[in-house]
Write a protein that holds these residues in place. Structure first.
Motif, PDB file in Angstrom:
ATOM      1  N   GLY A 254     -10.946 -36.124 -30.247  1.00 52.46           N
ATOM      2  CA  GLY A 254     -12.210 -35.383 -30.342  1.00 52.46           C
ATOM      3  C   GLY A 254     -12.252 -34.558 -31.614  1.00 52.46           C
ATOM      4  O   GLY A 254     -11.273 -34.505 -32.379  1.00 52.46           O
ATOM      5  N   TYR A 255     -13.383 -33.923 -31.839  1.00 44.34           N
ATOM      6  CA  TYR A 255     -13.515 -33.058 -33.014  1.00 44.34           C
ATOM      7  C   TYR A 255     -12.848 -31.724 -32.718  1.00 44.34           C
ATOM      8  O   TYR A 255     -13.172 -31.076 -31.712  1.00 44.34           O
ATOM      9  CB  TYR A 255     -14.994 -32.857 -33.361  1.00 44.34           C
ATOM     10  CG  TYR A 255     -15.599 -34.089 -33.970  1.00 44.34           C
ATOM     11  CD1 TYR A 255     -15.439 -34.344 -35.333  1.00 44.34           C
ATOM     12  CD2 TYR A 255     -16.293 -35.004 -33.183  1.00 44.34           C
ATOM     13  CE1 TYR A 255     -15.971 -35.491 -35.896  1.00 44.34           C
ATOM     14  CE2 TYR A 255     -16.832 -36.153 -33.745  1.00 44.34           C
ATOM     15  CZ  TYR A 255     -16.663 -36.391 -35.100  1.00 44.34           C
ATOM     16  OH  TYR A 255     -17.180 -37.526 -35.658  1.00 44.34           O
ATOM     17  N   PRO A 256     -11.926 -31.284 -33.587  1.00 44.84           N
ATOM     18  CA  PRO A 256     -11.231 -30.018 -33.338  1.00 44.84           C
ATOM     19  C   PRO A 256     -12.185 -28.828 -33.461  1.00 44.84           C
ATOM     20  O   PRO A 256     -13.046 -28.806 -34.345  1.00 44.84           O
ATOM     21  CB  PRO A 256     -10.172 -29.950 -34.445  1.00 44.84           C
ATOM     22  CG  PRO A 256     -10.206 -31.248 -35.160  1.00 44.84           C
ATOM     23  CD  PRO A 256     -11.474 -31.953 -34.814  1.00 44.84           C
ATOM     24  N   GLU A 257     -11.996 -27.864 -32.575  1.00 42.46           N
ATOM     25  CA  GLU A 257     -12.816 -26.651 -32.642  1.00 42.46           C
ATOM     26  C   GLU A 257     -12.316 -25.729 -33.758  1.00 42.46           C
ATOM     27  O   GLU A 257     -13.098 -25.066 -34.417  1.00 42.46           O
ATOM     28  CB  GLU A 257     -12.769 -25.938 -31.282  1.00 42.46           C
ATOM     29  CG  GLU A 257     -13.687 -24.741 -31.225  1.00 42.46           C
ATOM     30  CD  GLU A 257     -13.797 -24.142 -29.829  1.00 42.46           C
ATOM     31  OE1 GLU A 257     -13.119 -24.639 -28.907  1.00 42.46           O
ATOM     32  OE2 GLU A 257     -14.572 -23.180 -29.676  1.00 42.46           O
ATOM     33  N   TYR A 258     -11.018 -25.699 -33.918  1.00 45.43           N
ATOM     34  CA  TYR A 258     -10.441 -24.776 -34.913  1.00 45.43           C
ATOM     35  C   TYR A 258      -9.718 -25.546 -36.002  1.00 45.43           C
ATOM     36  O   TYR A 258      -9.179 -26.618 -35.763  1.00 45.43           O
ATOM     37  CB  TYR A 258      -9.438 -23.819 -34.239  1.00 45.43           C
ATOM     38  CG  TYR A 258     -10.025 -23.116 -33.047  1.00 45.43           C
ATOM     39  CD1 TYR A 258     -11.116 -22.254 -33.189  1.00 45.43           C
ATOM     40  CD2 TYR A 258      -9.515 -23.330 -31.773  1.00 45.43           C
ATOM     41  CE1 TYR A 258     -11.666 -21.624 -32.089  1.00 45.43           C
ATOM     42  CE2 TYR A 258     -10.061 -22.696 -30.661  1.00 45.43           C
ATOM     43  CZ  TYR A 258     -11.135 -21.843 -30.830  1.00 45.43           C
ATOM     44  OH  TYR A 258     -11.693 -21.234 -29.739  1.00 45.43           O
ATOM     45  N   GLU A 259      -9.661 -24.915 -37.160  1.00 42.29           N
ATOM     46  CA  GLU A 259      -8.929 -25.520 -38.264  1.00 42.29           C
ATOM     47  C   GLU A 259      -7.619 -24.760 -38.460  1.00 42.29           C
ATOM     48  O   GLU A 259      -7.633 -23.523 -38.455  1.00 42.29           O
ATOM     49  CB  GLU A 259      -9.775 -25.410 -39.523  1.00 42.29           C
ATOM     50  CG  GLU A 259      -9.684 -26.643 -40.396  1.00 42.29           C
ATOM     51  CD  GLU A 259     -10.692 -26.559 -41.524  1.00 42.29           C
ATOM     52  OE1 GLU A 259     -10.266 -26.175 -42.620  1.00 42.29           O
ATOM     53  OE2 GLU A 259     -11.880 -26.860 -41.273  1.00 42.29           O
TER      54      GLU A 259
END
Ligand SMILES: Cc1cc2nc3c(=O)[nH]c(=O)nc-3n(C[C@H](O)[C@H](O)[C@H](O)COP(=O)(O)O)c2cc1C
Length: 274
Positions: A254-259
């Motif tokens: 999935g797309y990460p919420e945090y970098e």
């Protein structure tokens, strides 16, 4: 019919195909003969395509079904080792995903990379079940929680015993300690009888793990789900892996919420040099 065709008009008799063949069935012939693959050895061909890919003059054509990459620019560029190290060391397990669907095209592009992962004897046994629906993923987590409740009652010696209260509390508070609310789950499965299926699945999933960040996606190995799905019948039934096959391992996507801003430290490599 043959498994490969060597064009005698093109062959320069460099004999690299014979040297590179993993099963040694392309015989070099004498100095004046070009290499050849005897009919009696054809069944041993691993269909790895190395002979045809390595031939400097393109004299070898595979006659078996072959699915090359879409962009065939093999060996065009070597990645700078520093760039590669930074890319690979920056890969992180992602446990917080955005509520954003993962495009089918991206998943297909990643699986297109993973199908070139190595497999024992080039058997390419790994098949994929992609659960690309957050509600369906959450349902698999719910079944895993059900399994935890069962083993909490019945198996005081289970290795996950001490971790279970924390998982249950997280679930009760709306979290998802199993699949981390991932919108997508990629499950590798193989024939149940095939005893190299586990290793090949892990290798293929590792390719996904490495490829995903290049597509802006994050991954996390779904170890807890794995333990549950190897034994809990309702979970197996929900997965509906085709008969005669078994799920080997799965990975959240999935797309990460945090970098992540920096690479965390790890143990130094423990190496015995001989
Ligand atoms: C086989 C395997 C199973 C794992 N299972 C889980 C899991 O079920 N849940 C989870 O949050 N992390 C899981 N992880 C992620 C590890 O905890 C993680 O790789 C480790 O803490 C190192 O962090 P990094 O991947 O960001 O370097 C798993 C990792 C591996 C290799």
């Amino acid at each position: 019919m043959g498994v490969i065709e060597i064009d005698p008009g093109m062959c320069t008799n460099c004999k690299i195909c014979s040297k590179i063949c993993p099963v040694g069935i392309i015989l070099p012939g004498s100095d004046s003969e070009i290499p050849f693959l005897p009919a009696a050895l054809e069944d041993s061909c691993a269909k790895c395509g190395h002979c045809s890919s390595v031939c400097p003059v393109g004299a070898i054509t595979p006659l078996y079904e072959n699915h090359p990459p879409i962009n065939n620019v093999a060996y065009e560029k070597r990645i700078d080792p520093g760039v590669l190290a930074n890319y690979m060391q920056s890969r992180r397990s992602v446990r917080n995903f955005l509520c954003k669907p993962v495009e089918k095209e991206k998943i297909s592009a990643i699986l297109e990379i993973a199908r070139f992962a190595p497999s024992g004897m080039n058997a390419q046994p790994v098949r994929w079940l992609v659960v690309n629906d957050p509600l369906k993923v959450r349902n698999l987590s719910a079944l895993t929680i059900e399994w935890m409740l069962e083993i909490k009652e019945e198996d005081g010696h289970h290795p996950l015993k001490n971790a279970i209260p924390g998982f249950l509390s997280s679930w009760d508070n709306g979290g998802d300690p199993v699949c981390r609310n991932a919108p997508c789950l990629v499950i590798a499965y193989t024939y149940s009888y095939y005893n190299m299926g586990f290793a090949d699945s892990i290798i293929s999933l590792s390719h996904i793990d490495i490829a995903a960040p290049a597509f802006g996606l994050g991954t996390c190995w779904a170890g807890i789900l794995q333990i549950a799905m190897s034994s809990y019948q309702p979970l197996k039934e929900e997965l509906k892996i085709p008969e005669k096959f078994m799920a080997q391992y799965s990975m959240m996507l999935g797309y990460p919420e945090y970098e992540f801003q920096k690479i965390p430290g790890r143990e130094k490599a423990d190496i015995l040099w001989r």
